[in-house]
Design an enzyme around this catalytic site. Structure first.
Site, PDB file in Angstrom:
ATOM      1  N   HIS A  79      -7.052  -5.403  -1.532  1.00 19.14           N
ATOM      2  CA  HIS A  79      -5.920  -4.546  -1.198  1.00 19.14           C
ATOM      3  C   HIS A  79      -5.226  -5.047   0.073  1.00 19.14           C
ATOM      4  CE1 HIS A  79      -3.710  -0.763  -1.458  1.00 19.14           C
ATOM      5  NE2 HIS A  79      -3.889  -0.591  -0.152  1.00 19.14           N
ATOM      6  N   ASP A 139      -8.859  -5.002  -5.877  1.00 19.28           N
ATOM      7  CA  ASP A 139      -8.304  -3.767  -5.326  1.00 19.28           C
ATOM      8  C   ASP A 139      -8.774  -2.581  -6.174  1.00 19.28           C
ATOM      9  OD1 ASP A 139      -6.769  -1.735  -4.244  1.00 19.28           O
ATOM     10  OD2 ASP A 139      -4.865  -2.794  -4.458  1.00 19.28           O
ATOM     11  N   SER A 190       0.831  -1.199   0.000  1.00 15.23           N
ATOM     12  CA  SER A 190       0.000   0.000   0.000  1.00 15.23           C
ATOM     13  C   SER A 190       0.870   1.255   0.000  1.00 15.23           C
ATOM     14  CB  SER A 190      -0.962  -0.041   1.190  1.00 15.23           C
ATOM     15  OG  SER A 190      -1.964   0.940   1.061  1.00 15.23           O
TER      16      SER A 190
END
Length: 360
Positions: free
Chosen positions: A327, A297, A196
């Site tokens: 994600h 995602d 991320s």
């Protein structure tokens, strides 16, 4: 990803004042003076990060604090070190407890996610993931903390990640190093990874470190896991992101507002690698890269475009797509089929790029 512009806060503050006037909620003291109103919330990322009108910030504690820390019967040992005394920043080093004599392991620098706004190496999910990496890949993992936004807007966190790399370099330059790196790790086999926001940081490190001499360190590759890239214009996968999810675009937009420099849009170079003001990556020599994409995602299309663009420049980029995953899926269920497959892909990537990794 920096605070919303001050003008936005002021506008929100004025709107709230007007509402209170209309509703007769303005408080008046016995002396007839207006009582200073309490700060009100202007940003909230799922309760993990709350920003108030006076600029104060409240963060939730580790939501997984009650989960057990990974141990694996002592297969990995770890220790904390301060790498930046000016900001009291620490990192955590993990290494297999049993290393064959005269064997040096690859170094795996891992930068945690959290939208640049929350999280720490001490959080259970990040700690367990780093423990898992050290155990399964047989590498020395270095996991630094960084300053958090909105108090410290970008590029503060990326600067701190760079400082962590320089600290690792220093461990091999000074023979009286306090860490275990000089005894157990090979500076010629270094990998940088992150999920991320941490994946976003790895992108910027790949650009920033490309022209710097960090000898004796040699970066063999980067592993970007569902990196947080943004842009003003929505992609198809962003438009399809679920409404009721912590990882939907409304919540991601909140993190971008909090982390980017004040007044910036999501096309800022720190968010969008292909934004109007971003650096021409065709001019930069980047080591091999593995990009991990999750099919569910919201950032999926940005990841696909990122890989396609780098390949178009002749860069050595691999991509692995997990269609059913979300994600930052790597932080959960380490024994899942997807995570088991990904660990094998990372291992293959390390071996293919000149590092060494081995299953316990």
């Amino acid at each position: 990803l920096a605070c919303a512009p001050t003008s936005v806060y002021n506008q929100l503050r004025e709107v709230t004042k007007d509402q209170r006037k209309r509703e007769g909620d303005q408080r008046v003291s016995k002396e007839g003076e207006m009582v200073k109103e309490a700060p009100f919330e202007v940003e909230n990322y799922g309760g993990l990060v709350r920003v108030f009108s006076d600029g104060s910030v409240k963060r939730a504690d580790d939501p997984y604090a009650k989960a057990p820390l990974k141990d694996d019967l002592g297969s990995v040992i770890w220790k904390d070190y301060t790498f930046d005394h000016s900001f009291s920043l620490q990192l955590r080093i993990y290494r297999p407890s049993s290393i064959p004599p005269n064997k040096k392991l690859s170094i795996y620098i891992y930068i945690h996610g959290g939208g640049y706004c929350y999280g720490s190496r001490t959080w259970t999910m990040f700690h367990n993931y780093c423990h898992h990496l050290a155990s399964k890949l047989q590498v020395v993992v270095v996991a630094p903390d960084y300053r958090l936004a909105p108090e410290n807007p970008l590029p503060a966190a990326i600067d701190d990640a760079f400082t962590a790399v320089k600290w690792v370099q220093s461990q091999f330059l000074f023979k009286d190093s306090a860490s275990c790196l000089i005894d157990s790790a090979d500076p010629q086999r270094v990998y940088l990874s992150g999920d991320s926001a941490g994946g976003n940081a790895c992108h910027h490190l790949s650009v920033g470190l490309a022209t710097l001499n960090i000898s004796p360190l040699c970066i063999r590759g980067y592993i970007l896991i569902t990196p947080a890239f943004g842009g003003v214009r929505r992609t198809y996968s962003e438009l399809l992101s679920p409404l009721r999810s912590l990882t939907n675009m409304e919540n991601f937009d909140c993190l971008f507002r909090l982390a980017l420099p004040r007044g910036s849009t999501r096309d800022h170079p720190l968010s969008n690698p292909w934004g109007p003001d971003s650096m021409d990556l065709a001019l930069i020599g980047i080591p091999p890269m593995l990009v991990v994409v999750a099919g569910r995602d919201a950032f999926r299309d940005r990841h696909l475009a990122y890989v396609q663009a780098l390949k178009g420049m002749g860069r050595d980029v691999e991509m692995v797509l997990f269609e059913s995953e979300k994600h930052s899926f790597t932080l959960f269920r380490s024994d899942s089929r997807a995570n088991t497959e990904l660990m094998a892909r990372i291992m293959s990537f390390i071996v293919a790029t000149g590092g060494e990794a081995g299953k316990t």
